[in-house]
Design a protein around this motif. Structure first.
Motif, PDB file in Angstrom:
ATOM      1  N   HIS A   1      -4.169   5.335  -7.729  1.00 21.08           N
ATOM      2  CA  HIS A   1      -3.497   4.118  -7.272  1.00 21.08           C
ATOM      3  C   HIS A   1      -4.060   3.688  -5.913  1.00 21.08           C
ATOM      4  N   ALA A   2      -4.222   4.649  -4.996  1.00 23.46           N
ATOM      5  CA  ALA A   2      -4.723   4.336  -3.657  1.00 23.46           C
ATOM      6  C   ALA A   2      -6.126   3.724  -3.729  1.00 23.46           C
ATOM      7  N   ARG A   3      -6.906   4.147  -4.725  1.00 28.24           N
ATOM      8  CA  ARG A   3      -8.259   3.617  -4.914  1.00 28.24           C
ATOM      9  C   ARG A   3      -8.253   2.290  -5.678  1.00 28.24           C
ATOM     10  N   GLY A   4      -7.074   1.869  -6.159  1.00 30.52           N
ATOM     11  CA  GLY A   4      -6.993   0.610  -6.897  1.00 30.52           C
ATOM     12  C   GLY A   4      -7.337   0.712  -8.366  1.00 30.52           C
ATOM     13  N   VAL A   5      -7.306   1.933  -8.898  1.00 26.80           N
ATOM     14  CA  VAL A   5      -7.623   2.146 -10.319  1.00 26.80           C
ATOM     15  C   VAL A   5      -6.395   1.915 -11.166  1.00 26.80           C
TER      16      VAL A   5
ATOM     17  N   ASP B   1      -2.360   6.597   0.146  1.00 31.88           N
ATOM     18  CA  ASP B   1      -3.402   7.572   0.461  1.00 31.88           C
ATOM     19  C   ASP B   1      -2.822   8.848   1.051  1.00 31.88           C
TER      20      ASP B   1
ATOM     21  N   LYS C   1       0.816  -1.222   0.000  1.00 34.34           N
ATOM     22  CA  LYS C   1       0.000   0.000   0.000  1.00 34.34           C
ATOM     23  C   LYS C   1       0.846   1.267   0.000  1.00 34.34           C
TER      24      LYS C   1
ATOM     25  N   ARG D   1       3.575   3.197 -14.325  1.00 36.09           N
ATOM     26  CA  ARG D   1       3.601   2.361 -13.122  1.00 36.09           C
ATOM     27  C   ARG D   1       4.713   1.343 -13.355  1.00 36.09           C
TER      28      ARG D   1
END
Length: 147
Positions: free
Chosen positions: A143-147, A125, A29, A102
């Motif tokens: 990225h933090a939201r998993g997109v 986050d 994370k 990424r």
């Protein structure tokens, strides 16, 4: 059309277009970031300008190593944005075209080789709120939201 983040260009000011590559480097994370300590602390996605004759992926590998001391693998372009900014280290007003990748941080070779840069890990986050420019924050938030 590439999405713009940050300030609008100032009427009458001449901007030099600078194309650069920047990396989201996740581990769990957390994201590997760089803090440019001079001319003032600025938390950033690692990356920078593409040198003449250099490919974007080669530039990404070089810039990440210079600013973090890490080697990366499997870079994949995930987006782009532009912003208008003054670059004090070059005494230049720039239209920055920021290509976002990424990649996987593989191995730390040593400390950053670029002066005034420090590598650090931060929860994605938190990075999405603390990175120094809105475009970097946007991609860290995705990225933090998993997109």
């Amino acid at each position: 059309m590439i999405r713009r983040f940050g300030e609008s260009p100032e009427p009458g000011r001449t901007y030099t277009r600078r194309i650069g590559v920047y990396a989201l480097l996740p581990r769990g994370k957390s994201l590997l970031l760089t803090c440019q300590t001079e001319p003032g602390p600025d938390l950033q996605l690692p990356g920078g300008g593409i040198d003449p004759g250099e490919s974007p992926v080669s530039a990404l590998h070089r810039e990440v190593y210079e600013e973090t001391g890490w080697m990366i693998a499997a870079p994949r372009r995930i987006g782009a944005f532009r912003r208008f900014a003054y670059m004090p280290e070059y005494d230049l007003w720039a239209e920055k075209i920021c290509l976002i990748y990424r990649a996987r941080p593989v191995r730390r070779i040593g400390p950053p080789t670029e002066a005034f840069h420090e590598a650090l890990w931060m929860q994605a986050d938190a990075a999405a709120m603390r990175l120094g420019n809105a475009g970097d924050r946007h991609f860290a938030h995705l990225h933090a939201r998993g997109v």
